[in-house]
Motif scaffolding. Structure first.
Motif, PDB file in Angstrom:
ATOM      1  N   GLU A 340       6.155 -25.378  95.259  1.00 49.39           N
ATOM      2  CA  GLU A 340       6.315 -23.935  95.066  1.00 49.39           C
ATOM      3  C   GLU A 340       7.770 -23.533  94.821  1.00 49.39           C
ATOM      4  OE1 GLU A 340       2.591 -22.722  98.022  1.00 49.39           O
ATOM      5  OE2 GLU A 340       4.615 -21.926  98.360  1.00 49.39           O
ATOM      6  N   THR A 341       8.674 -24.524  94.814  1.00 57.48           N
ATOM      7  CA  THR A 341      10.095 -24.228  94.609  1.00 57.48           C
ATOM      8  C   THR A 341      10.674 -25.137  93.541  1.00 57.48           C
ATOM      9  OG1 THR A 341      10.334 -23.599  96.932  1.00 57.48           O
ATOM     10  CG2 THR A 341      12.356 -24.024  95.702  1.00 57.48           C
ATOM     11  N   GLY A 342      11.393 -24.548  92.612  1.00 60.62           N
ATOM     12  CA  GLY A 342      12.067 -25.316  91.579  1.00 60.62           C
ATOM     13  C   GLY A 342      13.564 -25.307  91.787  1.00 60.62           C
ATOM     14  N   ILE A 343      14.240 -26.309  91.201  1.00 60.04           N
ATOM     15  CA  ILE A 343      15.698 -26.412  91.287  1.00 60.04           C
ATOM     16  C   ILE A 343      16.254 -26.563  89.878  1.00 60.04           C
ATOM     17  CG2 ILE A 343      17.654 -27.841  91.994  1.00 60.04           C
ATOM     18  CD1 ILE A 343      16.305 -28.493  94.516  1.00 60.04           C
ATOM     19  N   LEU A 344      17.223 -25.727  89.582  1.00 62.03           N
ATOM     20  CA  LEU A 344      17.991 -25.829  88.341  1.00 62.03           C
ATOM     21  C   LEU A 344      19.423 -26.162  88.716  1.00 62.03           C
ATOM     22  CD1 LEU A 344      18.760 -25.275  85.306  1.00 62.03           C
ATOM     23  CD2 LEU A 344      18.988 -22.857  85.964  1.00 62.03           C
ATOM     24  N   THR A 345      19.969 -27.219  88.143  1.00 68.55           N
ATOM     25  CA  THR A 345      21.367 -27.572  88.407  1.00 68.55           C
ATOM     26  C   THR A 345      22.132 -27.629  87.089  1.00 68.55           C
ATOM     27  OG1 THR A 345      20.930 -29.972  88.308  1.00 68.55           O
ATOM     28  CG2 THR A 345      20.810 -28.895  90.466  1.00 68.55           C
ATOM     29  N   HIS A 362      33.783 -14.425  84.063  1.00 63.36           N
ATOM     30  CA  HIS A 362      33.143 -15.514  83.335  1.00 63.36           C
ATOM     31  C   HIS A 362      31.626 -15.386  83.327  1.00 63.36           C
ATOM     32  CE1 HIS A 362      37.103 -17.090  83.425  1.00 63.36           C
ATOM     33  NE2 HIS A 362      37.064 -17.472  84.670  1.00 63.36           N
ATOM     34  N   GLY A 363      31.060 -14.213  83.412  1.00 68.48           N
ATOM     35  CA  GLY A 363      29.623 -14.034  83.371  1.00 68.48           C
ATOM     36  C   GLY A 363      28.920 -14.399  84.657  1.00 68.48           C
ATOM     37  N   LEU A 364      29.671 -14.748  85.715  1.00 66.61           N
ATOM     38  CA  LEU A 364      29.036 -15.208  86.942  1.00 66.61           C
ATOM     39  C   LEU A 364      28.398 -14.067  87.712  1.00 66.61           C
ATOM     40  CD1 LEU A 364      31.645 -17.864  88.093  1.00 66.61           C
ATOM     41  CD2 LEU A 364      29.704 -18.086  86.558  1.00 66.61           C
ATOM     42  N   GLY A 365      28.882 -12.847  87.511  1.00 67.99           N
ATOM     43  CA  GLY A 365      28.210 -11.700  88.117  1.00 67.99           C
ATOM     44  C   GLY A 365      26.795 -11.567  87.579  1.00 67.99           C
ATOM     45  N   LEU A 366      26.616 -11.824  86.274  1.00 67.20           N
ATOM     46  CA  LEU A 366      25.280 -11.791  85.679  1.00 67.20           C
ATOM     47  C   LEU A 366      24.404 -12.875  86.278  1.00 67.20           C
ATOM     48  CD1 LEU A 366      23.252 -10.831  83.552  1.00 67.20           C
ATOM     49  CD2 LEU A 366      24.334 -12.424  81.928  1.00 67.20           C
ATOM     50  N   VAL A 367      24.944 -14.066  86.488  1.00 65.21           N
ATOM     51  CA  VAL A 367      24.174 -15.153  87.094  1.00 65.21           C
ATOM     52  C   VAL A 367      23.662 -14.744  88.476  1.00 65.21           C
ATOM     53  CG1 VAL A 367      24.329 -17.490  88.039  1.00 65.21           C
ATOM     54  CG2 VAL A 367      25.323 -16.976  85.803  1.00 65.21           C
ATOM     55  N   ARG A 368      24.564 -14.170  89.281  1.00 66.88           N
ATOM     56  CA  ARG A 368      24.163 -13.753  90.623  1.00 66.88           C
ATOM     57  C   ARG A 368      23.034 -12.729  90.584  1.00 66.88           C
ATOM     58  NH1 ARG A 368      25.623  -9.415  93.205  1.00 66.88           N
ATOM     59  NH2 ARG A 368      27.372  -9.018  91.797  1.00 66.88           N
ATOM     60  N   GLN A 373      17.243 -11.337  91.083  1.00 64.39           N
ATOM     61  CA  GLN A 373      16.043 -10.829  90.439  1.00 64.39           C
ATOM     62  C   GLN A 373      14.881 -11.811  90.588  1.00 64.39           C
ATOM     63  OE1 GLN A 373      16.556  -9.609  86.273  1.00 64.39           O
ATOM     64  NE2 GLN A 373      14.683 -10.702  85.774  1.00 64.39           N
ATOM     65  N   LEU A 374      15.178 -13.094  90.543  1.00 62.75           N
ATOM     66  CA  LEU A 374      14.139 -14.116  90.680  1.00 62.75           C
ATOM     67  C   LEU A 374      13.705 -14.318  92.130  1.00 62.75           C
ATOM     68  CD1 LEU A 374      15.592 -16.836  88.276  1.00 62.75           C
ATOM     69  CD2 LEU A 374      13.510 -15.511  87.900  1.00 62.75           C
ATOM     70  N   GLY A 375      14.457 -13.776  93.071  1.00 62.68           N
ATOM     71  CA  GLY A 375      14.178 -14.034  94.471  1.00 62.68           C
ATOM     72  C   GLY A 375      14.611 -15.423  94.889  1.00 62.68           C
ATOM     73  N   GLY A 376      15.629 -15.957  94.195  1.00 61.30           N
ATOM     74  CA  GLY A 376      16.094 -17.302  94.477  1.00 61.30           C
ATOM     75  C   GLY A 376      17.419 -17.309  95.210  1.00 61.30           C
ATOM     76  N   SER A 377      18.094 -18.452  95.163  1.00 63.73           N
ATOM     77  CA  SER A 377      19.388 -18.600  95.820  1.00 63.73           C
ATOM     78  C   SER A 377      20.294 -19.443  94.928  1.00 63.73           C
ATOM     79  CB  SER A 377      19.246 -19.267  97.194  1.00 63.73           C
ATOM     80  OG  SER A 377      18.742 -20.582  97.048  1.00 63.73           O
ATOM     81  N   PHE A 392      14.600 -21.535  92.839  1.00 66.10           N
ATOM     82  CA  PHE A 392      13.780 -20.377  92.445  1.00 66.10           C
ATOM     83  C   PHE A 392      12.329 -20.637  92.807  1.00 66.10           C
ATOM     84  CE2 PHE A 392      14.184 -23.326  88.919  1.00 66.10           C
ATOM     85  CZ  PHE A 392      12.899 -23.449  88.410  1.00 66.10           C
ATOM     86  N   PRO A 393      11.610 -19.588  93.204  1.00 64.58           N
ATOM     87  CA  PRO A 393      10.194 -19.758  93.573  1.00 64.58           C
ATOM     88  C   PRO A 393       9.314 -19.925  92.351  1.00 64.58           C
ATOM     89  CG  PRO A 393      10.842 -17.465  93.778  1.00 64.58           C
ATOM     90  CD  PRO A 393      12.081 -18.219  93.434  1.00 64.58           C
ATOM     91  N   ILE A 394       8.470 -20.926  92.358  1.00 67.05           N
ATOM     92  CA  ILE A 394       7.560 -21.157  91.233  1.00 67.05           C
ATOM     93  C   ILE A 394       6.295 -20.318  91.371  1.00 67.05           C
ATOM     94  CG2 ILE A 394       6.110 -22.883  90.082  1.00 67.05           C
ATOM     95  CD1 ILE A 394       8.186 -24.971  90.785  1.00 67.05           C
TER      96      ILE A 394
END
Length: 399
Positions: A340-345, A362-368, A373-377, A392-394
């Protein structure tokens, strides 16, 4: 007070006025207000009763009074002259050099509109307002007394004209972004409308939204090539990169049955190929690799995660490798034992750099914001290189 002291005071006053106007122009988004302020400040600093900003109209080959100071009603908004040597401002525009006329009464070669005589104008100074390609127009001061002007006066007016030129360029970029946002809004509205028409989703929605995004992408890159300002180019390039990522989502969907989920692993692999091709044009030797497994998630989550990959990969391309060599590795997989959880690195092997992951640079505010929005970390490790890990939750994404 001797002449030299008076000159120094005049120069200081003009320099302060130019600095103040520059600050005003950078904060003001209304171009007409900028032009009007420029006319008034120039008149005050040059101790003249009148001034105006004239805009060149290429189709008519004339100069239109766009803004001014001190004139009676009816002058602003009217044509002042042809854009040729038949007038002081036309001469400055056509030659590209400052034009000084100390006594219009003694110069019979000029063809001037009636309002010059009505206002008693005797002396004029004109400097060109540059632009991208052909000039924007001219800045003119007008005096009802015969006056002598020196190089300090020309330098002051030229400085003002250069700030006006930058304000014009900024206004053009703002107008482009507004029109782009309008096209994007239309595209989103069209998508929402088509979502209610199930029988045309697969055949029309994907193609039309994709085509709209490609249109926006083309508009942005055309403006990017026409823009000389470094900050303006950086902003346009960032927007274009994000629009390209959205277009990639629809390219990935074309030819497949329209559903609310898609394979994020396959999509991110395709996205990395495109990003690698785009960044390869910089001439460096930075490789972008991708290792992914099949993960079916919601289309909105695919879009958000695609933007995250784009921002982090671009950030590494731009900042992680001063020497222009290295490898950026993107990976997507499920957490072992937790489907139920995915990882993007996103990892780079550069020397590393210190940055606040909560910040906006450097666009990192958008990443956060996208991760929230995804409910991830999101976590980041800077030793060695830089490693971004997004969980991120799948299940919730596909629900």
């Amino acid at each position: 007070m001797d002449d030299s002291e008076a000159t120094v005071r005049k120069l200081r006053r003009q320099q302060a006025a130019l600095a103040g106007f520059g600050s005003f122009a950078l904060r003001q988004s209304d171009l007409l207000k900028v032009l009007t302020e420029a006319a008034e400040v120039c008149a005050h600093c040059m101790d003249v009763p009148f001034s105006k900003v004239c805009r060149y109209r290429p189709d008519e080959n004339d100069l239109l009074v766009e803004a001014g100071y001190g004139w009676k009603n009816g002058v602003i908004g009217n044509v002042v002259s042809r854009a040729d040597a038949s007038s002081p401002q036309g001469r400055a525009f056509s030659t590209g050099r400052p034009s000084i006329c100390r006594d219009l009464r003694a110069d019979g070669e000029f063809v001037l509109p009636g309002f010059y005589a009505e206002h008693g104008v005797i002396s004029t100074v004109d400097v060109i307002i540059k632009g991208n390609g052909e000039p924007f127009g001219v800045l003119e001061i007008d005096n009802d007394h015969q006056s002598d002007y020196d190089q300090h006066d020309i330098d002051f007016l030229t400085g003002f004209a250069n700030v006006i030129a930058e304000a014009v360029a900024t206004s053009a970029r703002t107008d482009l972004l507004r029109s782009t946002l309008a096209v994007m809004t239309t595209a989103v509205d069209e998508k929402d409308r088509l979502l209610d028409q199930k029988n045309v989703l697969a055949e029309e929605l994907q193609h039309r939204v994709r085509n709209n995004l490609q249109l926006i992408y083309g508009m942005l890159y055309k403006q990017l090539y026409d823009t000389q300002d470094v900050d303006g180019r950086r902003g346009l390039k960032a927007i274009a990169r994000r629009v390209s990522t959205l277009a990639q989502v629809y390219d990935h969907l074309l030819g497949s049955e329209m559903t609310r989920t898609t394979d994020f692993g396959a999509y991110v692999t395709s996205l990395c190929v495109s990003l690698g091709e785009i960044q390869a044009t910089t001439g460096g030797s930075i490789a972008l690799t991708c290792e992914s497994e099949t993960i079916l998630i919601d289309l909105d989550a695919v879009t958000a995660l695609g933007l995250i990959v784009t921002e982090l990969a671009a950030n590494s391309f731009d900042h992680a490798y001063p020497g222009g060599r290295g490898t950026i590795a993107v990976a997507v997989h499920e957490v072992p034992g937790d489907p139920e959880t995915g990882i993007l690195t996103v990892r780079d092997d550069g020397p590393g750099f210190t940055v606040d992951p909560e910040g906006r640079r450097h666009g990192l505010g958008l990443v956060r914001r996208l991760v929230e929005q995804l409910g991830g970390s999101v976590t980041v490790d800077f030793t060695p290189g830089t490693l971004w890990t997004i969980r991120f939750p799948i299940r919730s994404a596909a629900a």
